[in-house]
Design a protein around this motif. Structure first.
Motif, PDB file in Angstrom:
ATOM      1  N   ALA A  26      61.236 -45.271  73.741  1.00  0.00           N
ATOM      2  CA  ALA A  26      61.902 -43.865  75.075  1.00  0.00           C
ATOM      3  C   ALA A  26      60.815 -42.985  75.372  1.00  0.00           C
ATOM      4  N   PRO A  27      60.847 -42.690  75.913  1.00  0.00           N
ATOM      5  CA  PRO A  27      59.733 -40.891  76.348  1.00  0.00           C
ATOM      6  C   PRO A  27      59.720 -39.843  74.748  1.00  0.00           C
ATOM      7  N   ALA A  28      60.671 -40.172  74.005  1.00  0.00           N
ATOM      8  CA  ALA A  28      60.795 -39.135  73.257  1.00  0.00           C
ATOM      9  C   ALA A  28      60.469 -39.504  72.045  1.00  0.00           C
ATOM     10  N   ASP A  29      59.986 -41.502  71.493  1.00  0.00           N
ATOM     11  CA  ASP A  29      59.340 -41.854  70.378  1.00  0.00           C
ATOM     12  C   ASP A  29      58.091 -41.992  71.047  1.00  0.00           C
ATOM     13  N   PHE A  30      57.239 -41.700  72.369  1.00  0.00           N
ATOM     14  CA  PHE A  30      55.958 -40.962  71.995  1.00  0.00           C
ATOM     15  C   PHE A  30      55.365 -39.704  71.896  1.00  0.00           C
ATOM     16  N   LYS A  31      57.126 -38.687  72.142  1.00  0.00           N
ATOM     17  CA  LYS A  31      56.679 -37.473  71.181  1.00  0.00           C
ATOM     18  C   LYS A  31      56.152 -37.919  69.686  1.00  0.00           C
ATOM     19  N   LEU A  32      57.341 -38.354  69.569  1.00  0.00           N
ATOM     20  CA  LEU A  32      57.476 -37.779  67.761  1.00  0.00           C
ATOM     21  C   LEU A  32      55.966 -38.972  67.530  1.00  0.00           C
ATOM     22  N   LEU A  33      56.230 -40.066  68.051  1.00  0.00           N
ATOM     23  CA  LEU A  33      55.149 -40.634  67.778  1.00  0.00           C
ATOM     24  C   LEU A  33      53.182 -40.104  67.561  1.00  0.00           C
ATOM     25  N   ASP A  34      53.378 -38.885  68.807  1.00  0.00           N
ATOM     26  CA  ASP A  34      51.853 -38.325  68.677  1.00  0.00           C
ATOM     27  C   ASP A  34      52.175 -37.354  67.566  1.00  0.00           C
ATOM     28  N   ARG A  35      53.328 -36.623  67.517  1.00  0.00           N
ATOM     29  CA  ARG A  35      53.796 -36.038  66.448  1.00  0.00           C
ATOM     30  C   ARG A  35      52.960 -35.952  65.288  1.00  0.00           C
ATOM     31  N   MET A  36      54.033 -37.420  64.626  1.00  0.00           N
ATOM     32  CA  MET A  36      53.505 -37.715  63.762  1.00  0.00           C
ATOM     33  C   MET A  36      51.666 -37.681  63.396  1.00  0.00           C
ATOM     34  N   VAL A  37      51.388 -38.013  63.922  1.00  0.00           N
ATOM     35  CA  VAL A  37      50.033 -38.935  63.913  1.00  0.00           C
ATOM     36  C   VAL A  37      49.174 -37.403  64.226  1.00  0.00           C
ATOM     37  N   ASP A  38      49.199 -36.468  65.055  1.00  0.00           N
ATOM     38  CA  ASP A  38      49.012 -34.849  64.993  1.00  0.00           C
ATOM     39  C   ASP A  38      48.568 -34.373  63.676  1.00  0.00           C
ATOM     40  N   THR A  39      49.862 -34.044  63.226  1.00  0.00           N
ATOM     41  CA  THR A  39      50.137 -33.902  61.989  1.00  0.00           C
ATOM     42  C   THR A  39      50.211 -34.163  60.665  1.00  0.00           C
ATOM     43  N   GLN A  40      49.550 -35.453  60.951  1.00  0.00           N
ATOM     44  CA  GLN A  40      49.380 -36.525  59.593  1.00  0.00           C
ATOM     45  C   GLN A  40      50.451 -36.888  58.882  1.00  0.00           C
ATOM     46  N   GLU A  41      51.880 -36.715  59.521  1.00  0.00           N
ATOM     47  CA  GLU A  41      53.003 -36.833  58.676  1.00  0.00           C
ATOM     48  C   GLU A  41      53.058 -38.344  58.371  1.00  0.00           C
ATOM     49  N   SER A  42      52.361 -38.990  58.974  1.00  0.00           N
ATOM     50  CA  SER A  42      52.096 -40.543  58.831  1.00  0.00           C
ATOM     51  C   SER A  42      50.747 -41.434  58.906  1.00  0.00           C
ATOM     52  N   THR A  43      50.187 -41.668  58.124  1.00  0.00           N
ATOM     53  CA  THR A  43      48.475 -42.741  57.772  1.00  0.00           C
ATOM     54  C   THR A  43      48.932 -43.789  58.201  1.00  0.00           C
ATOM     55  N   ARG A  44      50.445 -43.845  58.460  1.00  0.00           N
ATOM     56  CA  ARG A  44      50.728 -45.430  59.011  1.00  0.00           C
ATOM     57  C   ARG A  44      51.321 -45.454  60.272  1.00  0.00           C
ATOM     58  N   ILE A  45      50.598 -44.540  60.710  1.00  0.00           N
ATOM     59  CA  ILE A  45      50.493 -44.856  62.482  1.00  0.00           C
ATOM     60  C   ILE A  45      49.734 -44.196  63.069  1.00  0.00           C
ATOM     61  N   LEU A  46      49.036 -45.475  63.534  1.00  0.00           N
ATOM     62  CA  LEU A  46      47.460 -44.767  64.248  1.00  0.00           C
ATOM     63  C   LEU A  46      47.868 -44.775  66.393  1.00  0.00           C
ATOM     64  N   LYS A  47      47.320 -43.651  66.575  1.00  0.00           N
ATOM     65  CA  LYS A  47      47.596 -44.195  68.285  1.00  0.00           C
ATOM     66  C   LYS A  47      45.724 -44.624  68.500  1.00  0.00           C
ATOM     67  N   ARG A  48      45.974 -45.660  69.844  1.00  0.00           N
ATOM     68  CA  ARG A  48      45.062 -45.632  70.605  1.00  0.00           C
ATOM     69  C   ARG A  48      45.141 -45.608  71.377  1.00  0.00           C
ATOM     70  N   PRO A  49      44.019 -45.745  72.642  1.00  0.00           N
ATOM     71  CA  PRO A  49      43.989 -45.699  73.566  1.00  0.00           C
ATOM     72  C   PRO A  49      44.818 -45.869  74.757  1.00  0.00           C
ATOM     73  N   TYR A  50      45.890 -47.291  74.222  1.00  0.00           N
ATOM     74  CA  TYR A  50      46.928 -47.783  75.126  1.00  0.00           C
ATOM     75  C   TYR A  50      48.316 -48.009  73.958  1.00  0.00           C
ATOM     76  N   GLY A  51      48.042 -47.259  73.415  1.00  0.00           N
ATOM     77  CA  GLY A  51      49.406 -47.539  72.412  1.00  0.00           C
ATOM     78  C   GLY A  51      48.949 -46.985  70.708  1.00  0.00           C
ATOM     79  N   TYR A  52      50.079 -47.670  70.498  1.00  0.00           N
ATOM     80  CA  TYR A  52      50.054 -47.034  68.565  1.00  0.00           C
ATOM     81  C   TYR A  52      50.201 -47.938  67.730  1.00  0.00           C
TER      82      TYR A  52
END
Length: 108
Positions: A26-52
Motif C-alpha cells: 500500500a502507499p502508506a507501507d512505502f512511507k512506513l518502510l522508508d521511515r523505518m530504514v531512514d531512522t534505523q528503526e529496524s536493521t531487518r529492513i533494507l531499501k533497494r533501488p527497486y524495492g525492499y
C-alpha cells in the motif's frame, strides 16, 4: 578447480526467500518502510533501488511487532503468510511477479 577444497554445505545456515511485486505494498507501507530504514528503526529492513528486503529470520518477532502495529492489513497478511510458509526473507521488487490472493495496489 583442481586442488581447491570447498566447504561442505551440510550444517551451513540457509533460509528461504520469496519475491513479490512492490505492487502488493500500500502507499502508506512505502512511507512506513522508508521511515523505518531512514531512522534505523529496524536493521531487518533494507531499501533497494527497486524495492525492499524484509528479513524475518532470527529476531523476527521484533520486525513483526514494529510492522504489525503500523503496516496495512495487506502487508500484515503477507508477513503472516510468509512466516507460515517457512520463508525467512521477503523481497519486494518492482520487477517481481504478483502472487494470487494478495491485494494489488498499483502497477509497480
Amino acid at each position: 578447480m583442481s586442488g581447491i577444497v570447498l566447504p561442505d554445505p551440510k550444517g551451513i545456515e540457509t533460509y528461504s526467500a520469496v519475491a513479490m511485486s512492490t505492487g502488493h505494498l500500500a502507499p502508506a507501507d512505502f512511507k512506513l518502510l522508508d521511515r523505518m530504514v531512514d531512522t534505523q528503526e529496524s536493521t531487518r529492513i533494507l531499501k533497494r533501488p527497486y524495492g525492499y528486503f524484509i528479513k524475518l529470520a532470527g529476531d523476527a518477532h521484533r520486525v513483526e511487532h514494529d510492522l504489525i502495529h503500523q503496516a496495512s492489513d495487506a502487508l500484515n497478511r503477507i508477513i503472516v503468510w510468509a512466516k507460515a510458509a517457512g520463508f525467512s526473507l521477503i523481497e519486494f521488487d518492482s520487477d517481481a511477479g504478483y502472487i494470487d490472493g494478495f491485494t494489488v495496489f498499483e502497477e509497480a
